[in-house]
Each structure stands twice: as C-alpha cells, then as structure tokens.
Write an enzyme that holds these catalytic residues in place. Structure first.
Site, PDB file in Angstrom:
ATOM      1  N   GLU B 114       5.398   0.934   5.815  1.00  0.00           N
ATOM      2  CA  GLU B 114       4.475   1.403   6.852  1.00  0.00           C
ATOM      3  C   GLU B 114       5.157   1.455   8.212  1.00  0.00           C
ATOM      4  O   GLU B 114       4.920   2.362   9.004  1.00  0.00           O
ATOM      5  CB  GLU B 114       3.236   0.495   6.933  1.00  0.00           C
ATOM      6  CG  GLU B 114       2.405   0.451   5.653  1.00  0.00           C
ATOM      7  CD  GLU B 114       1.632   1.749   5.385  1.00  0.00           C
ATOM      8  OE1 GLU B 114       1.625   2.643   6.241  1.00  0.00           O
ATOM      9  OE2 GLU B 114       1.047   1.853   4.285  1.00  0.00           O
ATOM     10  N   ASP B 255       3.313   8.531  -4.695  1.00  0.00           N
ATOM     11  CA  ASP B 255       3.163   9.820  -4.006  1.00  0.00           C
ATOM     12  C   ASP B 255       4.319  10.265  -3.109  1.00  0.00           C
ATOM     13  O   ASP B 255       4.986  11.261  -3.362  1.00  0.00           O
ATOM     14  CB  ASP B 255       1.849   9.842  -3.226  1.00  0.00           C
ATOM     15  CG  ASP B 255       1.621   8.576  -2.404  1.00  0.00           C
ATOM     16  OD1 ASP B 255       2.539   7.732  -2.342  1.00  0.00           O
ATOM     17  OD2 ASP B 255       0.538   8.427  -1.824  1.00  0.00           O
ATOM     18  N   GLU B 348     -11.736   7.073  -2.977  1.00  0.00           N
ATOM     19  CA  GLU B 348     -10.354   6.691  -3.287  1.00  0.00           C
ATOM     20  C   GLU B 348     -10.007   7.066  -4.716  1.00  0.00           C
ATOM     21  O   GLU B 348      -8.944   7.595  -4.979  1.00  0.00           O
ATOM     22  CB  GLU B 348     -10.161   5.186  -3.070  1.00  0.00           C
ATOM     23  CG  GLU B 348     -10.120   4.774  -1.600  1.00  0.00           C
ATOM     24  CD  GLU B 348      -8.830   5.187  -0.892  1.00  0.00           C
ATOM     25  OE1 GLU B 348      -8.537   6.395  -0.872  1.00  0.00           O
ATOM     26  OE2 GLU B 348      -8.136   4.323  -0.356  1.00  0.00           O
ATOM     27  N   GLU B 369      -4.814  13.613   3.451  1.00  0.00           N
ATOM     28  CA  GLU B 369      -4.022  14.378   2.477  1.00  0.00           C
ATOM     29  C   GLU B 369      -4.635  15.716   2.086  1.00  0.00           C
ATOM     30  O   GLU B 369      -3.937  16.716   1.944  1.00  0.00           O
ATOM     31  CB  GLU B 369      -3.768  13.532   1.217  1.00  0.00           C
ATOM     32  CG  GLU B 369      -2.678  12.486   1.381  1.00  0.00           C
ATOM     33  CD  GLU B 369      -3.147  11.261   2.151  1.00  0.00           C
ATOM     34  OE1 GLU B 369      -4.366  11.141   2.407  1.00  0.00           O
ATOM     35  OE2 GLU B 369      -2.299  10.422   2.518  1.00  0.00           O
ATOM     36  N   THR B 472       5.781  11.553   6.069  1.00  0.00           N
ATOM     37  CA  THR B 472       4.542  11.375   5.311  1.00  0.00           C
ATOM     38  C   THR B 472       3.406  10.827   6.171  1.00  0.00           C
ATOM     39  O   THR B 472       2.285  10.691   5.705  1.00  0.00           O
ATOM     40  CB  THR B 472       4.797  10.506   4.059  1.00  0.00           C
ATOM     41  OG1 THR B 472       3.684  10.625   3.184  1.00  0.00           O
ATOM     42  CG2 THR B 472       5.021   9.059   4.444  1.00  0.00           C
TER      43      THR B 472
END
Lengths: 644, 669
Positions: B114, B255, B348, B369, B472
C-alpha cells in the site's frame, strides 16, 4: 446636472447592492445546480414525482399492484413504473412518465413504485425474481392476465405511441376503403368478423384483444395489426361470412382462414399466428440479432425520415417479388395510387372519438403537401427530451417535426397534415418502373443469391450502436456485406428511385464505392503529422518525401511508447531533415485500402521518396528505439540524414 | 528503453463495439464533468476540514483517523487528482505543504504494497506532473526535485522488506527499523508483483538501478513459483516460495500482479514481462473464464472452486482493452455493470450463479475498478453507452454514498446503509477516473498527437506525449520523462540488432521486381460467371484463373499475383473477390465441408486472432492446411519472409505488407 459626493456614494452603494444581489442569485442558481447530494435513502426515500397525475409510492409498499389484477374502479389500462431512486435512468424517466400521465390523464392511471426499497419483495413476485435493472415500465390491461412490459426507449413519444397501441389494440374497420388501407399497410394482419349485437361475442372479442396485446408485446415497433369488422357487407367483401370467422392475411404467403371460437383463449390464437408470419423488413430490436447473419449481407435502414419505412417497403415489394405474385402487384398498385399508401400516426389518446392523425404518404404523382384533418382536441407539446445522447428522434412517432424542421424545438402537431412526400423528381415514370422491374429481375436471379439482403429497420435506440458497428454516421441506408466486410452507404435523398438504384448496383456489384471510415483532419500542431484516410495520398504518398508512418490504435497500450519515440525522432530532425515526414495514423477510425493496411498495432512503414512502391516495414524484431529508428531511416530512406 | 517487438493485434471489424462514429453530447459531458468535480471537492473539502492531518476522513462522525501510518495519506493520494481537475494552485499549495511536512523517518509499521502504490506512486506522479502546476522546478527536472527525493526516501525504507531468500517482499515493514521481528512471511501475490511501475520509474529517474532490479527479482521469483497450469495462488511464503493459498483468480490478492506485468512492460520496454502476461492470459482464458465472467480455480488442478465476481476484478476489462482484446473487454464490462445496475454499487463478492452478493461481503467501499475499466474501454471503443454507464455510477454515488462529511462506504449494497469510512482511493481513483471518463480531451488522455519539449542540461526532454502509465492507485507516470534521465538501455536485447540480412533481402526483392518476367497466363481455362467481373479486372493487371469441370462447377482456382503497376486496380477487391468465389463455390466443393463449417471456422478465427482483413485468408489457409484433399495447396508466404527464403512471386503476393500472409491455391491433382 451635477451630483454631490454624498449622492454619488448612495448611488454607488445601491448599484453595489444590486450587483451583490445579482451575484448571490447567480451563486444560488449555480449551487442549486450542484446540489445533487442526498442523505442516505434508507432513512427517507424521497419522492421523485411532484404529485400531480402520477401516483407515487416512494417507500416501496405498493408492489402488489404488479401482482394483482386491476381493481374494477381503475381505468381499463394502468401504467406502472418500477424504479430505483439512485438510478440515473429512473431519474430520466420521471419527466417522460409525468408527461405521459398528463397526456392520458383521464384514460390511464399511472403509478410509480420505488421497487429497490421494497422490503417484502412484492414488486418482484409477479416476475418470479428480483429486478436486474431499473426502471421497468409495465402496463396492466383489464381482461389481460399478467403484465405487459414496455421494452422500447423511455421517452414521451415512444411510450405514448405504445400506450396508444395497447389502449386500442384492435382497429375497427368502418369502410371498404379503410379495409384496403388496413390490409395493404402492413405485411401481416389479422381480421375477424364479429356481430356486435350478439352479447356472447363480448367474450370472443376479449379473447381477440388478448391476442392483439400479445402481438404488441412481442414487437412494439411494428406489430402485426389486428382488425375488427362488424359490418356484414364489408365482411362479405373479404370472404368472411360467419360470425366469429377470421383471416390471417400474409403478404408473402397465402391467407389463412380461422374461426375465433376454435381457440380456447387469446393466447392460443397468438401462438398460432406467431410462427406463421414473416415480413419484408425485420425490425432490429436487439443489437445482437444481425451479428449472426455472418454468411449473408444485411441492409440496415435508419429511419431518419418518416417516409423511409414507406419507401423501403415499396422497394422491398419489388425486391422480394420473385414469383410475380398477383397479390403483391395489387399492393403496389394500391401504394402507388394517389391518396393511398399512407401511414397514419395517431396523436390523440382518445382514439375512438377523435381520430386526429398525421399521415405520411407514398405518393408518386403529386408533389405538394396538402392539409388533412388538422383538428386536434389537445395540442401536444412533447417536452424537449433531456437524453444524454442525440439519439435520432423517433420519426415514426413524430412525422410533423420531420417535415417542419424549423419548428423542431417545439413541434406543434397542429400542423398535422397528410404529407404527400413525393418520392422522385423523375418526370418520366416509365423510366422509373423500368429500373424497378430490373431490380426484381436481378435480385431474384439465382446467381445473385449470395447477394440477397436481409432488410433491417433499425430502432432509434439501437441506432448509435449499429452506426458504431458499421462506422457510419447519419446515413439513411447501409449495406454490410459480411463476406467481404465492406460497407456501402446511401446517404441522402431517400426516394424509391435512389433506393432501387442503390440495391440494383449492389446486386450487380458495379459502380459502388465501399465506404472507408475517415476522421476529420486534426488541426493540432506537432512535429509528428497525424494522417487521416482522406489525406493519406497527399501526405504519405508525397513523392518528394521520405515518410515514416506509424499505424496505431486508440486502445493500444504498447503504441504509447512508440509514439513517444516518434516525437523524439521528429524533434531530433525538425530542423535538419526537411524531407523527412514523421507521421501516424489511427487505424480504427481511418480505413485504408488493403495494400496500405496492417494487421498489427503498432506497425511502422517507411515510404521512401521517389520510390513509393518500395515501401518497407520496420522489422518487428528490431527494438523500437530512437537509435534504431535512425539507423532504419539511414538504410532505407531516399535522403541522407545524420546520426542522432 | 526498448519498445521492442511487442505487437498487438487489432480487433476485427466484425466483432461488435470496436468502432464508433456517434458523437457524445458535448453539453451533457460538461454537466457530467461538473458533477464529478463537485463529487471530488465535496470529499476533498470534508477531508481538509475534518480529517487532515490524519490519514483518512471518517464521514459519519466528521473526524479523522490514522489508518496507514499517520502521514496524511488521503492528501498524498488525492494530490494529482487536483491537476486532473485543472486546479494547479491547490496542487502547488499542497505539494509545498507536503515537501515541508513529510518525514518518513518514523517508527511505524506500514504495508509495503500500500505504501508503494499510494505514497511512492502518488509522490512520483506529482513530481512528474509538477511542470504543469507552476511549482518551481529544478534545472535538472525531471531527474531531480523535492517530491522525487521524498519518493526515493520512502522507497528506500521499503527495500529491507525484499531481503528474503526469494527476493519477494514481506507484507509489512517498519519505516525506521526494517522488517519487524516475527513478521509473517506469508503475503499475497499482488503484494509481491506490484512494484515494477514505481520502482522502474525511480531507477530511471535517479540512475540508481537498485529499485528496478529489486522489483524484477521479485517478479522472477513469482514467475518461477507458478503452477504447472501457469496459474498463481493468492498467498505465498516469501521465504520458501511455497504457496499457502492455492485459489487462483483475477481478483483480490492477485489482481495488480497481472496489471503490472503489462504496464511494466509498456513503461520499461521489457518484453519478458509481457511474455509472462501472455502465458498467464491464455491460462486464465483456459481455466478461469466462464462466458464473459471470471471464476476462481485451484492453481494446481485448474478445478473451479468458486463462481464469484469480486469488486476488485472489475479492473480486468480495462487491461484487456489495452492489450487489444477490445470486444471481450466490452462484453465483460457489460456483465460487471449489470451488477451495478441492480444494486447501485458493487458488493465485494457477488455470487454469479446465485445472482446475489455473497453473505458477509455486501459492502461497497466506493472502489474505482469498474469506472477505471469504463474509461479504458470507452477510450478504445468510443461507445457512448459507456458514458451512460459512468453516469449511472455517478448518480448512484451522489444519491447513496453522501454522508454528512464527504462520502461513506456502503455497508450493504442491498439496503444502502453506510459505514464510517472514506478510503483514500475515493479521491485518488474513483473521482479521477469518473472525471476522466467525462473529459476525453484531458491532457492525461492525449493519445500521442502532441507533446511538450522541455530543454534540460542533458538535451531536449519530451514529456506529455500521451505516454502515461497509470499505477494501480491511478497515479499517472509520464513514461516519456524516463528516457530523459537515463541513457537508452536496450533491456531484453542481448546483442546489437543486425540489419544486414533484412537489407540484403529487401534489395534482392527490389531487383526481382524489376527483372521478373511476366507470369504465364493460361487462357485455356473456363470461367464461371460469378467471378467474371473479378477476372476482367484482374486480367488488366495480374492474372487469375479458375478451372471448371464440364458441368460448369469450378474445381480449381489458381491465384497468381504479379507485380502490377499501380493504377486503378484495387487489390482489396481482388482478394475479397477471390474469397467470395472460394467460399461460395470452390471451397465447398473441394474441401467437402458445407458453408456452415466455413462460417464457424471464420468466426473461430475472428475470436482467436482478432485481425481484421486477413482473417478470411488465414482461415482459408488453415482450412487448406488441414484438408486431406490433395488438390488443395496452401503456401505460407510469411514463413518465407520469416525464414528469409527466396520470394516466390508465383504463389505469394508482394511482400510489402504483413497483412498478406498466405496464398491459397486450389489445383487439380
């Protein structure tokens, strides 16, 4: 006159106040516009409709309305909008449904139910499952079990047209002329003879209505028409002798007689009719249907004028008339005679009492529009639609606006009249008919069977999707030859003659230039020249220049670094190599003849000066970096450039 | 930097949604932009007022909370969105403030993954965009600057996490003390494979190769650890490279690994990364794709385990579009959006077969996304229906997520209850992608038709050429700037490329074109009427013949292209015409298949190759190759080209374009 300082001050202050006021007003207007945020809806689902003619249930408690049959106190037809308050399309529907409810104020009850916050799930029980999208519009019709769902575009015009249809699913034939009109204006129709004096016939008629509603449900654009004859004289003209007997009239096939009594209910009548009919033109209701016709060419008609469907139908009559049927020639005669061949568009909901309609006719003889039946009980001003995209107005519902384009903004149906849209400026009708019969000869010849077209009439809400697929914009007709992947278009001047010529040329495969997509010239200044199809020859095939061309696609991630390297290349030689053109072409929007096309993005090709036919591909295995670009140009270019 | 040989196939015309001509209403777009901007500022102002200097805003209680280490994470994350919205002043103010206040020399444990995507990525993108803000730039920009220094500082503090036997990083690191004692060696796959974009940028801007090497090492180890089915699980032990969670999918835990293989390859020109992606991609197609949905499967057996669509998977269509798989992307986007249409948010987990959110996973933390994919698929297709989808998302966010301060996570998409959290990606990504979707002319969406030249001591530096790679966390990295600070290195190319064989071949062909004798024309053949027109045209240039048997049925078609002088002769017509004749008559007769089979084959080819105009020839070539019929002869002209074999003018078309791959000849035995 002179002002003392104090007066001046006061004047200034008041001026300022006014200014402030104006400013704050502007500000408040602006903030209203921004004020789109709402507190969580679970606490207080706010109503979307401002009362009036729409009965709204913002708390989701009336779901049973969808499940139960109509109470006897209600109007014969009710509309029910099932919405979700957070859904953009539901919000769009509000103004349209409100308008529809006003138009049908006395004849149709309109309900709006918040079916997202529908805790007991009653909204969904009728459907058997939850809703997968919102909003959905249903109609309840007395004597019809279950719900009819509207599947068309959610705008006032289309909904109005649909409600009008379901309010009056059966057309009452009142004269022999009317009967002709009825039979000839659609490809398939059903007609029955009922003696209204017999009370037992009420039940039969109800059955008949159910079948008609099923027809509307299955094809809301151009349903099979259902007619009723009550006059025994007219009935005998078409061979209906006994009470309750009927005919399924098919343009492309023989007529089939039936007896209404032999069907146990309306549904079974519809199930009998449905598989028996086929049409000249297919309505395109689903964007996938034409994609499966991979082996056949397809003609798409985009109804950008109300006469197009009529013109197309007239041409299709010739196109498909391979066995020279007597019936089709009757229809053609009928359509070609003055004052006939009209298609009427009803505007008033009070169908029975006030036949106010707007007709568009296919009239080969008379050039001038003339007035007809101009009365309208209530003028309709369709509100300007606030749709996101400029979908073509549905001209079938709105022919007047088409004819008086200047009054588009608030089209006034008071201007309704029968419009004789003359189809050709040809002074010599014989020539025209000669062409038409040639079309029949060509299209029916077995050697041309691989050219035989399926004709689709594109619904307005699918228009942009089909246009995107073909890469065309604002044309009337387009042929997609699925085998050669060519597209041919007919842009303007849709007349019987021009459409006939278009189809004839396509069938003979002569004199038709395939449509190549091109973008407009981009005016952005850059050292890298952006090429489009239309200036490809001028830029890339410029004999005096070494032209280094990159083919790329908008989506292509790996084209970005190559573009950047091209920019560096162009920047490096901007002053020292006047005969080098560094250029790019976006291949998805700019089609090129095959000899200049590539199969892979990014592809780089050098067209050397003076030797354009010695073009050379940048070898795919060589890294696409600046030093190698320079090396490549040094080897294959016609001019000498220095190293970087 | 090497853009190398990575080539993308274009989408075929016949598959839907590839092209567009319809124009989107400009005024409506402007209104949508205004609403998206209002969405951002409502959240941003609420954060500044109630949340700053904490990491995140709590929108229901109107206060801030530290969730990531206490360095005003939301502000760092949201910084470049300000520039996207055109607010250079606020960008410059916040950038100065961060330069003044940020200090990473702190005794806190942070997530390596992160921190990299949000902090390093955020600082790098702000650094590379700062020439647009009026912020004072050093003379050496983009190779140095205070924001870059900060990014390097924090990235160096992440490096200790990579000191494992495999080179794969621990999940957590202490910014001051390195990896905490007793830190678990188990981390998720994405936590290993999501560094190359930021780390390569750092290396190429500063000239210090340690970052890029570190990221590549981790990627290599992960690649070695893949299953025999070419799938990866979603958790791995970084000490042993053993998998601890074997479920494979495209969503949570994995992902961005796939995403970074593509983006890393685009950014650095490293072809190997893209080759890895292609292997995974075909494996995903084989084992995880179910219709237009993607499911989960065991990485070793390929057996499907769960039919679940995760909110995080929604990035996939965007990635597909960028590698040229546009029509599949468009279809999958439609599926994913259908879940949104039903709930006004994405749970989710969504159970595909049951058609409802998985119990306990009904929350929607305002993830970006789906909108991200809308942006990239819209960019590829210009399909106006996608703008409509974006408007759906915008409207639902406005109407369901609005809290007293800012916007709140939807606790349950079925009832739209809220929880007290606004994740930093709402301002960094969700609002940014929404705004970009409605702003096709934004500088970040420049497709390469303009650029800016920045003079530096090292020479001209070209930026803003549309070479933006979004990390991302939606932080755009201007790949153009990377070549300004480091010498062009030919990564992935062992030796200097030798042009000589190509040159020799080219000139040999050119010579042949001049001396080549006119090919013999056979006039003894009968011609079927359907192809007469074609023949007439051909005879003026090339030669073409078709043999008919006594019944008038064509039994052989020979196609000979000679070098015709350029004129009104259209080769496109010729090729298509031949295919016409072949498909309708000759092929049917010769190969003994019916028309349906050919159509099916063509359809399959379309799906597989996504090439536009040559697919028919390719398909026919395959047909011919597979056919046992001795009369059918196929010749792969491109193989000649590849293998530098002599050019065979009698069977192959001119070789100047790659699109003419094959020649098919049907001849009598």
């Amino acid at each position: 006159m002179t002002l003392r300082p104090i007066q001046l001050l006061v004047a200034m202050i008041s001026a300022l106040t006014v200014l402030c006021y104006v400013l704050s007003l502007t500000y408040s207007l602006a903030t209203t516009d921004h004020d789109t945020f709402y507190s969580p809806l679970t606490k207080h689902p706010q109503p979307l409709f401002s009362g009036g003619t729409v009965n709204e249930d913002n708390l989701g408690r009336w779901g049973r309305l969808l499940l139960d049959s109509l109470p006897s106190s209600s109007t014969p037809v009710s509309l029910i909008l099932a919405y979700a308050p957070w859904c953009a399309r539901s919000l769009d529907a509000v103004s349209h449904v409100t308008r529809v409810s006003e138009i049908f104020a006395n004849t149709v009850n309109v309900f709006a139910i918040n079916c997202f916050y529908n805790s007991e799930g009653s909204c969904f029980k009728a459907e058997g499952h939850e809703f997968f999208y919102f909003p959905r519009l249903f109609a309840k019709v007395r004597s019809f079990k279950g719900n009819l769902e509207y599947k068309g575009a959610l705008n006032t015009d289309s909904i109005t047209r649909w409600v009008t249809m379901i309010t009056n699913p059966v057309i009452h034939i009142t004269s022999p002329d009317h009967c002709h009109q009825f039979i000839f204006s659609s490809d398939n129709s059903v007609l029955i003879y009922l003696n209204t004096s017999a009370s037992a016939n009420d039940l039969l008629f109800e059955r008949y209505i159910v079948a008609a509603l099923r027809a509307i449900e299955s094809d809301y654009l151009r349903p099979i028409t259902f007619g009723l004859v009550t006059n025994s004289h007219i009935a005998s003209l078409i061979g209906l002798q006994t009470d309750g007997s009927g005919l399924l009239l098919r343009l492309l096939d023989n007529h089939l007689p039936f007896s209404l009594r032999s069907f146990k209910d309306g549904n079974s009548l519809w199930l009998w009719v449905k598989p028996l009919v086929s049409s000249l033109t297919q309505p395109l209701a689903n964007s996938n249907s034409y994609r499966y016709e991979a082996h056949r060419p397809v003609l798409f008609a985009f109804p950008n004028s109300p006469r197009l469907p009529l013109v197309l139908r007239r041409v299709a009559l010739d196109y498909f008339d391979c066995d020279r049927s007597h019936k089709l020639s009757l229809v053609k005669q009928f359509l070609d005679s003055p004052n006939r061949g009209c298609q009427s568009f009803t505007f008033s909901p009070d169908y029975y009492y006030n036949r106010s309609s707007c007709s568009v006719c296919l009239d080969l003889s008379r050039p001038e529009p003339s007035c007809h039946n101009p009365s309208l009980s209530q003028p309709l001003n369709p509100p300007r639609t606030t749709r996101l995209f400029p979908t073509a107005r549905d001209p079938l519902a709105d022919p007047c606006c088409e004819v008086f384009p200047s009054s588009n903004a608030d089209c006034n149906p008071k201007l309704c009249r029968t419009l004789r849209l003359f189809v050709s400026n040809d002074s010599d009708p014989h020539r025209k008919y000669a062409t038409i019969s040639e079309l029949t000869r060509l299209s029916c010849h077995p050697k041309n069977s691989n050219k035989s077209l399926t004709i689709y009439l594109v619904d307005s809400n699918l228009r942009s999707s089909v246009e995107q697929h073909l890469g065309v914009d604002n044309v009337g007709l387009a042929i997609l030859d699925n085998i050669t992947e060519r597209v041919y278009v007919l842009g303007s001047a849709i007349t019987v003659a021009s459409v006939t010529e278009f189809l004839t040329n396509y069938t003979r495969a002569v004199d038709l230039t395939p449509f190549l997509r091109t973008e407009r010239r981009n005016s952005k200044s850059s050292h890298v020249v952006e090429v489009v199809s239309s200036d490809f020859n001028a830029v890339v095939l410029d004999p005096g220049k070494d032209v280094f061309l990159m083919h790329y696609g908008r989506h292509c991630g790996f084209c970005q670094p190559v573009s950047h390297t091209l920019h560096r290349l162009a920047n490096t030689y901007r002053d020292t190599a006047p005969n080098l053109t560094v250029s790019r072409i976006e291949g998805d929007s700019n089609h090129l003849p095959l000899e200049y096309s590539v199969s892979i993005y990014p592809s780089l090709v050098l067209y050397p000066a003076f030797r354009k036919n010695h073009s050379v591909f940048y070898p795919p295995e060589v890294p696409k970096t600046l030093p190698y670009f320079v090396k490549f140009l040094q080897i294959f270019g016609s001019y000498v450039i220095g190293g970087s | 930097m090497v853009a190398s040989t990575t080539l993308l196939r274009i989408s075929i015309i016949a598959v839907c949604f590839t092209f567009s001509a319809s124009s989107v209403n400009v005024k409506e777009l402007k209104r949508l932009r205004r609403r998206a901007r209002a969405l951002f500022y409502r959240g941003y102002n609420a954060y500044l007022q109630h949340g700053y200097p904490r990491d995140e805003l709590q929108p229901l209680s109107c206060d801030g909370v530290d969730t990531w280490g206490g360095y005003s994470l939301t502000l760092i994350d949201a910084l470049d969105t300000l520039l996207v919205l055109g607010n250079a002043t606020e960008f410059a103010r916040v950038a100065r403030m961060l330069i003044r206040d940020l200090d990473f020399d702190r005794d806190i444990n942070v997530s390596v993954f992160e921190t990299n995507i949000r902090v390093v990525g955020g600082l790098l993108s702000a650094h590379l965009l700062s020439h647009r803000s009026g912020l004072h730039l050093s003379a050496d920009w983009p190779c140095s600057g205070p924001l870059l220094t900060l990014a390097v500082d924090v990235a160096r503090r992440l490096l200790p996490a990579f000191a494992t036997p495999t080179g794969m990083p621990f999940g957590t690191v202490n910014l001051k003390r390195g990896v905490p004692v007793r830190e678990t060696p188990v981390t998720c796959t994405a936590g290993v494979g999501t560094f190359i974009v930021e780390f390569a940028t750092l290396s190429r801007l500063t000239g210090d190769p340690i970052f890029e090497r570190t990221a590549l090492k981790a990627l290599d180890s992960l690649w070695e650890a893949r299953s025999p089915k070419d799938l990866v699980g979603n958790h791995i032990n970084v000490k042993t490279a053993g998998w601890t969670a074997l479920e494979s999918g495209i969503g949570a835990g994995i992902d961005s690994y796939y995403e970074y293989l593509v983006k890393g390859s685009v950014l650095t020109g490293n072809r190997t990364l893209y080759d890895m992606f292609l292997v995974y991609n075909s494996s995903i197609h084989a084992h995880l794709k179910h219709g237009d949905w993607y499911v989960w499967a065991n990485m070793n057996t390929g057996a499907k385990t769960r039919a679940v669509f995760q909110s995080l998977e929604a990035f996939w269509p965007g990635l597909q579009a960028s590698v040229g798989d546009v029509s599949a992307a468009r279809r999958t986007l439609q599926r994913f959006h259908s879940v949104w249409s039903r709930y006004g948010g994405l749970p989710e987990f969504y159970d595909i077969f049951a058609g409802r959110p998985t119990a306990g996973r009904e929350t929607y933390p305002l993830r970006p996304e789906l909108i991200e994919s809308m942006l990239w698929v819209y960019r590829a297709t210009k399909d106006s229906a996608i703008i409509d989808m974006g408007r759906d998302v915008l409207t639902a966010l406005e109407r369901t997520a609005t809290a007293d301060c800012g916007f709140a996570t939807i606790k349950d998409v079925r009832f739209h209850s809220l929880s007290n959290r606004m994740e930093s990606f709402f301002l960094a990504e969700t609002t940014k992608y929404l705004y970009l979707l409605f702003d096709p002319d934004n500088f970040l969406l420049n497709n390469g038709d303009s650029s800016t030249v920045v003079p530096t001591p090292r020479g001209d530096c070209i930026v803003d050429s549309g070479f933006y790679v979004f990390n991302t966390e939606a932080h755009p990295i201007d790949g153009g700037a990377l070549s300004c600070c480091s010498k062009e290195t030919d990564v992935g190319v062992a030796k200097e490329f030798d042009f000589q064989p190509i040159v020799a071949k080219y000139f040999k062909e050119a010579a042949e074109r001049v001396t080549e004798a006119e090919p013999p024309r056979s006039n003894s053949f009968k011609v079927t009427p359907g192809c007469q027109e074609l023949q007439r045209r051909l005879l003026s240039g090339g030669s073409y013949s078709e043999v008919s048997d006594d019944d008038g049925q064509p039994v052989a078609v020979g196609v000979v292209f000679s070098d015709v002088t350029e004129g009104d002769y259209s080769e496109e017509f010729v090729i298509d015409g031949i295919v016409d004749c072949l498909t309708e008559t000759a092929v049917k007769k010769l190969v003994g298949t019916d028309g349906e089979a050919i159509v099916e084959l063509l359809e399959a080819e379309k799906e597989k190759h996504r090439v536009s105009k040559t697919y028919k020839l390719t398909a026919l070539h395959q047909l011919a190759t597979k056919s046992k019929d001795p009369r059918v002869y196929a010749h792969d002209c491109q193989a000649d080209f590849r293998n530098s074999l002599p050019y065979s003018p009698l069977t192959c078309p001119r070789q100047t374009t790659e699109s003419r791959l094959y020649s098919i000849t049907f001849r009598n035995p």
